[in-house]
Design a protein around this motif. Structure first.
Motif, PDB file in Angstrom:
ATOM      1  N   HIS A  53      -3.373   9.651  -7.006  1.00 15.75           N
ATOM      2  CA  HIS A  53      -3.877   8.189  -6.720  1.00 15.75           C
ATOM      3  C   HIS A  53      -3.861   8.205  -5.218  1.00 15.75           C
ATOM      4  CE1 HIS A  53       0.638   9.281  -6.894  1.00 15.75           C
ATOM      5  NE2 HIS A  53       0.792   9.242  -7.833  1.00 15.75           N
ATOM      6  N   VAL A  54      -3.775   8.562  -4.276  1.00 11.88           N
ATOM      7  CA  VAL A  54      -4.244   7.810  -3.025  1.00 11.88           C
ATOM      8  C   VAL A  54      -5.466   7.981  -2.319  1.00 11.88           C
ATOM      9  CG1 VAL A  54      -1.887   8.901  -2.566  1.00 11.88           C
ATOM     10  CG2 VAL A  54      -3.797  10.120  -1.860  1.00 11.88           C
ATOM     11  N   ASP A  55      -6.000   7.450  -1.940  1.00 15.15           N
ATOM     12  CA  ASP A  55      -6.851   7.217  -0.622  1.00 15.15           C
ATOM     13  C   ASP A  55      -6.680   7.705   0.679  1.00 15.15           C
ATOM     14  OD1 ASP A  55      -9.252   6.587  -0.156  1.00 15.15           O
ATOM     15  OD2 ASP A  55      -9.106   5.300   0.105  1.00 15.15           O
ATOM     16  N   PRO A  56      -8.162   9.420   0.163  1.00 18.72           N
ATOM     17  CA  PRO A  56      -7.787  10.232   2.027  1.00 18.72           C
ATOM     18  C   PRO A  56      -7.967   9.618   3.199  1.00 18.72           C
ATOM     19  CG  PRO A  56      -8.766  11.517   0.561  1.00 18.72           C
ATOM     20  CD  PRO A  56      -8.981   9.794  -0.008  1.00 18.72           C
ATOM     21  N   GLU A  57      -8.741   8.815   3.039  1.00 17.01           N
ATOM     22  CA  GLU A  57      -9.296   7.728   4.197  1.00 17.01           C
ATOM     23  C   GLU A  57      -7.546   7.221   4.084  1.00 17.01           C
ATOM     24  OE1 GLU A  57     -11.780   7.890   6.337  1.00 17.01           O
ATOM     25  OE2 GLU A  57     -12.400   9.706   4.696  1.00 17.01           O
ATOM     26  N   SER A  58      -7.051   6.357   3.413  1.00 20.19           N
ATOM     27  CA  SER A  58      -6.165   5.712   3.911  1.00 20.19           C
ATOM     28  C   SER A  58      -5.476   6.316   4.482  1.00 20.19           C
ATOM     29  CB  SER A  58      -5.469   4.442   2.717  1.00 20.19           C
ATOM     30  OG  SER A  58      -6.315   3.990   2.247  1.00 20.19           O
ATOM     31  N   ILE A  59      -4.745   7.605   3.595  1.00 17.91           N
ATOM     32  CA  ILE A  59      -3.940   8.120   4.223  1.00 17.91           C
ATOM     33  C   ILE A  59      -3.824   8.454   6.487  1.00 17.91           C
ATOM     34  CG2 ILE A  59      -2.188  10.862   4.277  1.00 17.91           C
ATOM     35  CD1 ILE A  59      -1.965   9.239   2.097  1.00 17.91           C
ATOM     36  N   MET A  75       0.579  -0.837  -0.009  1.00 24.98           N
ATOM     37  CA  MET A  75      -0.108   0.177  -0.520  1.00 24.98           C
ATOM     38  C   MET A  75       0.460   1.085   0.017  1.00 24.98           C
ATOM     39  SD  MET A  75      -3.311   0.733   2.635  1.00 24.98           S
ATOM     40  CE  MET A  75      -2.367   0.882   4.112  1.00 24.98           C
ATOM     41  N   HIS A  76       1.246   1.829  -1.122  1.00 23.34           N
ATOM     42  CA  HIS A  76       1.873   3.434  -1.067  1.00 23.34           C
ATOM     43  C   HIS A  76       1.278   3.978  -0.618  1.00 23.34           C
ATOM     44  CE1 HIS A  76      -1.346   3.948  -4.073  1.00 23.34           C
ATOM     45  NE2 HIS A  76      -0.385   5.502  -4.226  1.00 23.34           N
ATOM     46  N   GLU A  77       0.098   4.094   0.582  1.00 21.27           N
ATOM     47  CA  GLU A  77      -0.211   5.164   1.145  1.00 21.27           C
ATOM     48  C   GLU A  77       0.696   5.544   2.410  1.00 21.27           C
ATOM     49  OE1 GLU A  77      -2.210   4.028  -0.397  1.00 21.27           O
ATOM     50  OE2 GLU A  77      -3.901   5.018  -1.351  1.00 21.27           O
ATOM     51  N   MET A  78       1.219   4.143   2.964  1.00 20.43           N
ATOM     52  CA  MET A  78       1.996   4.020   4.203  1.00 20.43           C
ATOM     53  C   MET A  78       3.769   4.880   4.007  1.00 20.43           C
ATOM     54  SD  MET A  78       2.502   2.864   7.226  1.00 20.43           S
ATOM     55  CE  MET A  78       1.370   2.274   8.062  1.00 20.43           C
ATOM     56  N   SER A  79       3.553   4.220   2.720  1.00 19.89           N
ATOM     57  CA  SER A  79       5.456   5.202   1.957  1.00 19.89           C
ATOM     58  C   SER A  79       4.934   6.741   1.696  1.00 19.89           C
ATOM     59  CB  SER A  79       6.050   4.564   0.603  1.00 19.89           C
ATOM     60  OG  SER A  79       5.882   3.247   0.979  1.00 19.89           O
ATOM     61  N   LEU A  80       3.820   7.155   1.430  1.00 16.87           N
ATOM     62  CA  LEU A  80       3.428   8.954   1.172  1.00 16.87           C
ATOM     63  C   LEU A  80       3.234   8.944   2.952  1.00 16.87           C
ATOM     64  CD1 LEU A  80       1.415   9.036  -1.675  1.00 16.87           C
ATOM     65  CD2 LEU A  80       3.550   9.280  -1.349  1.00 16.87           C
ATOM     66  N   THR A  81       2.560   8.313   3.776  1.00 20.41           N
ATOM     67  CA  THR A  81       2.698   8.931   5.181  1.00 20.41           C
ATOM     68  C   THR A  81       4.158   9.527   5.673  1.00 20.41           C
ATOM     69  OG1 THR A  81       0.146   7.959   5.065  1.00 20.41           O
ATOM     70  CG2 THR A  81       1.071   8.375   7.601  1.00 20.41           C
ATOM     71  N   GLU A  82       4.401   8.068   5.337  1.00 18.81           N
ATOM     72  CA  GLU A  82       6.070   8.278   6.228  1.00 18.81           C
ATOM     73  C   GLU A  82       6.768   9.593   5.287  1.00 18.81           C
ATOM     74  OE1 GLU A  82       6.772   3.553   7.355  1.00 18.81           O
ATOM     75  OE2 GLU A  82       7.616   4.283   5.589  1.00 18.81           O
ATOM     76  N   SER A  83       6.406   9.538   3.851  1.00 15.93           N
ATOM     77  CA  SER A  83       7.195  10.820   3.782  1.00 15.93           C
ATOM     78  C   SER A  83       6.526  12.458   4.526  1.00 15.93           C
ATOM     79  CB  SER A  83       6.911  11.372   1.757  1.00 15.93           C
ATOM     80  OG  SER A  83       6.878  10.450   1.199  1.00 15.93           O
ATOM     81  N   VAL A  84       5.546  12.273   4.437  1.00 20.61           N
ATOM     82  CA  VAL A  84       4.581  13.341   5.546  1.00 20.61           C
ATOM     83  C   VAL A  84       5.343  13.894   6.655  1.00 20.61           C
ATOM     84  CG1 VAL A  84       2.539  14.129   6.215  1.00 20.61           C
ATOM     85  CG2 VAL A  84       2.420  13.368   4.227  1.00 20.61           C
ATOM     86  N   VAL A  85       5.951  12.193   8.224  1.00 24.90           N
ATOM     87  CA  VAL A  85       6.637  12.482   9.028  1.00 24.90           C
ATOM     88  C   VAL A  85       7.717  12.564   8.670  1.00 24.90           C
ATOM     89  CG1 VAL A  85       7.108  11.174  10.672  1.00 24.90           C
ATOM     90  CG2 VAL A  85       4.472  10.408   9.928  1.00 24.90           C
TER      91      VAL A  85
END
Lengths: 271, 114
Positions: B38-44, B1-11
């Motif tokens: 290409h991301v689902d806000p709920e997943s983020i 799930m790339h949302e996890m990578s993206l969330t880690e980028s946010v952090v």
């Protein structure tokens, strides 16, 4: 200096001078403050991608990012492609999978250098992984570098690796509606390769509908059809690669000529 | 799930800002996620809930997501048009050849810190 709280750090207070609604924000003056960030979430990845792209340009390397679902025949196509190209141009491969080095071993058996990245739990390659792999693999100058991404039609679409083009490989056993189901991937790709065409007589796959779906999400996508197993339709794919490589080499030649001219000018003026 | 990578980028961005601006805790972070990204806000939001607790900087932080509207340039009628769905036809002329020009943003907009 901020006229609300008097501090010098660039920041922002809710409730004025901007468009969206902040009434739900607590703003406890003195202990907390707003800071404007405006940073792209992918900035870190894109920074690495820009560095990779600069390395590729400097060294005349055509980098292609191959994306598809698992089982589309990416590795078979790559083996066949490497076999066909290796006498004409230097070729190297970066393989991405969650586990195992099976694919890198298959590539090495063709005689091309290959580096395996295991992403573990990761669902895609990112630009930093490619940067590290390049340091180990060291592809030759003026070569073609194939990056086989993790089999996944969703996540790899988001991550620029610094490649010249994404190539989406879709096998005809997957169904013609995939470009509509996974539009981001087909929008990000420059080329769609329809693979396993030798199976078409046994399937209900509608080629025209598939191409129309791909063009609907990406009006400029190029489409090639081939069978990596039989080799049928391989030549246009090899020519597509050769043409992209000519562009890469032409850019490198131009940049080397400019450098050479600068050195000559320096030499003349110092004489 | 790339949302996890993206969330880690946010952090990672928040950590960089903390070093730059000298704060120790994020109370609220506001993202802008385009309607056509290409991301689902709920997943983020889900991933942020899982990741935030790992660091004192983000522990207990709230995340809010603002949606940026989709926009496209129609190759058939030449207009710039609003677009809520990547696969929708041009709302002006019904054309299908649209080049997306807005709504793919994924940005950290602002944050409240202490």
């Amino acid at each position: 200096m901020c006229t609300v709280c008097g501090c010098d750090t660039p920041h922002h207070h809710p409730g004025h001078d901007h468009g969206h609604d902040h009434h739900d924000d607590h703003h406890d003056h003195g202990s907390s403050r707003m800071i404007q960030v405006e940073r792209d979430i992918l900035a870190h990845n894109d920074g690495h991608a820009a560095r990779n792209r600069a390395v590729f340009a400097e060294r005349g390397i055509l980098a292609l990012n191959l994306v598809s679902s698992p089982g589309s025949g990416k590795t078979t196509l790559l083996c066949r492609t490497v076999e066909a190209l290796k006498a004409r141009m230097p070729v190297a491969v970066i393989e991405g999978d969650q586990q195992t080095s099976f694919d890198a071993e298959r590539i090495r058996a063709t005689g091309a250098p290959a580096f395996q990245i295991n992403t573990g739990k990761g669902c895609h390659l990112d630009a930093h992984m490619i940067e590290s792999a390049l340091a180990r693999l060291r592809p030759e100058e003026d070569s073609v570098l194939f990056i086989e991404n993790v089999g996944n039609l969703v996540c790899p679409a988001a991550f620029d690796l610094g490649e010249a083009a994404k190539v989406a490989i879709l096998s005809v056993t997957e169904g013609e509606d995939k470009p509509l189901k996974y539009p981001h991937m087909f929008q990000a790709a420059s080329l769609m390769v329809l693979n396993k065409t030798d199976l078409l007589p046994h399937l209900d796959f509608d080629v025209d509908a598939c191409v129309a779906h791909a063009r609907r999400v990406n009006p400029s996508i190029t489409v090639l059809m081939l069978s990596a197993r039989t080799g049928d339709g391989l030549d246009p794919w090899l020519e597509w690669i050769a043409e992209r490589r000519r562009h890469t080499l032409a850019h490198r030649a131009e940049s080397l000529e400019a450098k050479l001219a600068a050195v000559r000018a320096t030499m003349d003026s110092s004489g | 799930m790339h949302e996890m990578s993206l969330t880690e980028s946010v952090v990672r961005i928040l950590e960089g800002e903390a070093a730059r601006h000298g704060f120790s805790r994020v109370k609220l972070v506001r993202l802008e996620i385009g309607e056509l990204s290409h991301v689902d806000p709920e997943s983020i939001l889900f991933c942020f809930g899982a990741v935030a607790g790992r660091s004192p900087l983000t522990s207990g932080a709230e995340m809010k997501i603002v949606r940026a509207p989709g926009q496209a340039h129609c190759l058939d009628c030449g207009d710039t048009v609003p677009l809520a769905d990547r696969l929708a036809p041009c709302p002006r002329c019904g054309g299908a050849r649209l080049v997306i020009t807005g709504g793919e943003e994924m940005r950290v907009k602002e944050m409240e810190v202490e």
